[in-house]
Design a protein around this motif. Structure first.
Motif, PDB file in Angstrom:
ATOM      1  N   HIS A 123       0.833  -1.199   0.000  1.00  0.00           N
ATOM      2  CA  HIS A 123       0.000   0.000   0.000  1.00  0.00           C
ATOM      3  C   HIS A 123       0.872   1.256   0.000  1.00  0.00           C
ATOM      4  O   HIS A 123       2.066   1.194   0.297  1.00  0.00           O
ATOM      5  CB  HIS A 123      -0.912   0.021   1.230  1.00  0.00           C
ATOM      6  N   HIS A 125       0.622   5.607   1.322  1.00  0.00           N
ATOM      7  CA  HIS A 125      -0.085   6.452   2.280  1.00  0.00           C
ATOM      8  C   HIS A 125      -0.533   7.702   1.529  1.00  0.00           C
ATOM      9  O   HIS A 125       0.297   8.544   1.183  1.00  0.00           O
ATOM     10  CB  HIS A 125       0.821   6.834   3.445  1.00  0.00           C
ATOM     11  N   TRP A 185       9.874   7.530   4.967  1.00  0.00           N
ATOM     12  CA  TRP A 185       9.991   7.469   3.513  1.00  0.00           C
ATOM     13  C   TRP A 185       8.990   8.449   2.918  1.00  0.00           C
ATOM     14  O   TRP A 185       8.108   8.943   3.619  1.00  0.00           O
ATOM     15  CB  TRP A 185       9.717   6.038   3.011  1.00  0.00           C
ATOM     16  N   GLN A 191       4.792  -0.039   0.231  1.00  0.00           N
ATOM     17  CA  GLN A 191       5.392  -0.969   1.200  1.00  0.00           C
ATOM     18  C   GLN A 191       4.357  -1.958   1.701  1.00  0.00           C
ATOM     19  O   GLN A 191       3.159  -1.710   1.589  1.00  0.00           O
ATOM     20  CB  GLN A 191       6.014  -0.243   2.404  1.00  0.00           C
TER      21      GLN A 191
END
Ligand code: FE2
Length: 213
Positions: A123, A125, A185, A191
């Motif tokens: 996924h 963010h 990140w 990730q």
């Protein structure tokens, strides 16, 4: 002028930076302990989050949909937020990001308690600039955080990378965290969390940061 058979050189391009540090030392250790206690307490107390996790097949507990800001509930989370903003600023400086004079602030913070055999699929963010995770309990063999090359969708005919190719050339980069590991990140970086093969839950806090004046 080089001979026609002479070897050229490589110019690495389009770096993807992942920031990693360890919250260590006496005061950091005490904070991680209090955060871990707070996460576990919320996992027990937050009925709405428990029900959401069950309904949506989350293999454990997450506060993401039910607790807008854990800092309103527990001082340890309030104490953590400026630490995360500070570390995010260090990351941005090292990665040479131009923040346009704005500051990075934590806009969402949530708890993840992943039970044995639990995993989280790949996924990103959304609606944020930077994202990260701080680990407060990492039993042996609990999942890795695995990052994916953001160019993967464009690699229709690209050859696989050699198994022993340099880490930054690999398509997937797994990070094995420890208690106190903090990772940051850019939020568009995909990730996943691989399966928790430990006998107990792994506990972590995830967060998003955005730019504010
Ligand atoms: Fe995530």
């Amino acid at each position: 002028m080089k001979d026609i058979s002479a070897s050229g050189s490589l110019m690495p391009a389009f770096a993807t930076d992942i920031y990693k540090t360890e919250l260590a030392g006496t005061s950091a250790d005490s904070l991680v302990t209090r955060l871990d206690t707070g996460c576990r307490r919320m996992a027990v107390d937050d009925r709405e989050g428990q029900q959401w996790s069950k309904r949506n097949g989350y293999p454990g507990y997450t506060s993401y949909p039910s607790v807008p800001d854990p800092a309103d509930v527990d001082d340890a989370f309030a104490e953590l937020k400026p630490v995360l903003a500070y570390q995010a600023a260090l990351f941005a400086a090292q990665a040479q990001l131009d923040l346009g004079g704005k500051k990075l602030r934590v806009t969402r913070l949530w708890i993840n308690l992943l039970e044995p055999n639990g995993a989280q699929p790949s996924h990103i963010h959304t609606h944020s600039v930077l994202s990260g995770t701080l680990y407060t309990s990492v039993p042996e063999n609990s999942g890795k955080l695995r990052f994916e090359d953001p160019r993967l969708g464009m690699m229709m005919h690209a050859p696989a990378r050699l198994p022993d190719a340099r880490l930054y050339r690999q398509t997937f980069i797994p990070v094995i965290p420890q208690r106190g590991t903090l990772l940051l990140w850019e939020s568009w970086l995909r990730q996943e969390i691989t399966t928790n093969l430990a006998t107990g839950p792994s506990v972590s806090l995830s967060f998003n940061l955005n730019l504010e004046n």
